[in-house]
Design an enzyme around this catalytic site. Structure first.
Site, PDB file in Angstrom:
ATOM      1  CB  SER A  17      -0.640   0.394   1.298  1.00  0.00           C
ATOM      2  OG  SER A  17      -1.985  -1.099   1.161  1.00  0.00           O
ATOM      3  NE  ARG A  40       1.872   4.098   9.944  1.00  0.00           N
ATOM      4  CZ  ARG A  40       1.349   3.315   9.455  1.00  0.00           C
ATOM      5  NH1 ARG A  40       0.607   2.691   9.317  1.00  0.00           N
ATOM      6  NH2 ARG A  40       2.348   2.629   9.695  1.00  0.00           N
ATOM      7  CG  HIS A  43      -2.448   2.974   4.778  1.00  0.00           C
ATOM      8  ND1 HIS A  43      -2.530   2.375   6.045  1.00  0.00           N
ATOM      9  CD2 HIS A  43      -1.853   1.719   3.493  1.00  0.00           C
ATOM     10  CE1 HIS A  43      -2.436   1.327   5.793  1.00  0.00           C
ATOM     11  NE2 HIS A  43      -2.190   0.538   4.531  1.00  0.00           N
TER      12      HIS A  43
END
Length: 211
Positions: A17, A40, A43
């Site tokens: 990812s 992050r 994500h």
């Protein structure tokens, strides 16, 4: 026409990812100090707007990491934000995490003052005899109360993570926090959420273990 699935082992999904995120960012250059936080959050949300939406006060990365390593506790405005933060990482650092939203005294104070429980949570947190990191992912009223207490010199947080989502006073409350001389990480505009707030904390925690 069927779309072919990418064959990825379960333990490699997160790694893949992040590779996709890096690929899709293309030539976009992120500040190296904050790239792990930005990636992050992307994500967590699959929203590349956060490459532009996350704002960082000067030197906040080192100040945040120092606070986490030196006895600061975390106070969240929602159980969801609290649930999303990596408890094993917190335990390794000895970081305590609190959420007061369901406490009876908080509910009583909110009724007496005609305000939200989220705002009353900040009043309770102000009484903690320890350094505090605020992680606010949902309630602009919590950010407003932090602002008021800082202005009244009744509160001096180590860090404010402010990512409320919505329409009423969301943008204004974030802008108020950025006026303070307090380290902050803010998701500007209407976007955000408890998941975004938790992702920011997790990114900071993982930075400590990569040092």
């Amino acid at each position: 026409m069927k779309t072919e699935l990418e064959q990825v082992l379960p333990k490699e999904i997160e790694k893949r990812s992040f590779e996709i995120i890096t690929e899709e960012l293309g030539d976009r250059k992120l500040d190296e100090a904050y790239a792990p936080i930005i990636k992050r959050v992307i994500h967590t949300t699959a929203d590349f707007d956060y490459a532009d939406n996350l704002l960082f006060s000067e030197g906040v990365r080192e100040k945040a990491l120092s606070a986490l390593q030196n006895g600061a506790c975390i106070v969240t405005d929602t159980q969801m934000a609290r649930a999303g933060i990596n408890k094993k990482a917190l335990a390794k650092l000895g970081v305590e995490i609190y959420n007061f939203i369901a406490d009876e005294d908080v509910s009583k104070l909110a009724k007496e003052n005609g305000t939200t429980r989220s705002a009353s949570c900040i009043d309770k947190a102000a009484a903690l005899d320890k350094p505090v990191i605020f992680v606010i992912g949902n309630a602009p009223t919590a950010l407003v109360r932090i602002y008021e207490l800082v202005q009244e010199k009744k509160l001096n947080p180590e860090l404010i993570i402010g990512t409320p989502v919505g329409f009423v006073n969301v943008v204004q409350s974030k802008e108020m926090i950025m006026e303070l001389d307090i380290p902050y990480i803010i998701a500007k505009g209407r976007k955000g959420g408890s998941n975004v707030a938790a992702a920011i904390v997790n990114a900071l925690l993982y930075m400590i273990y990569e040092r």
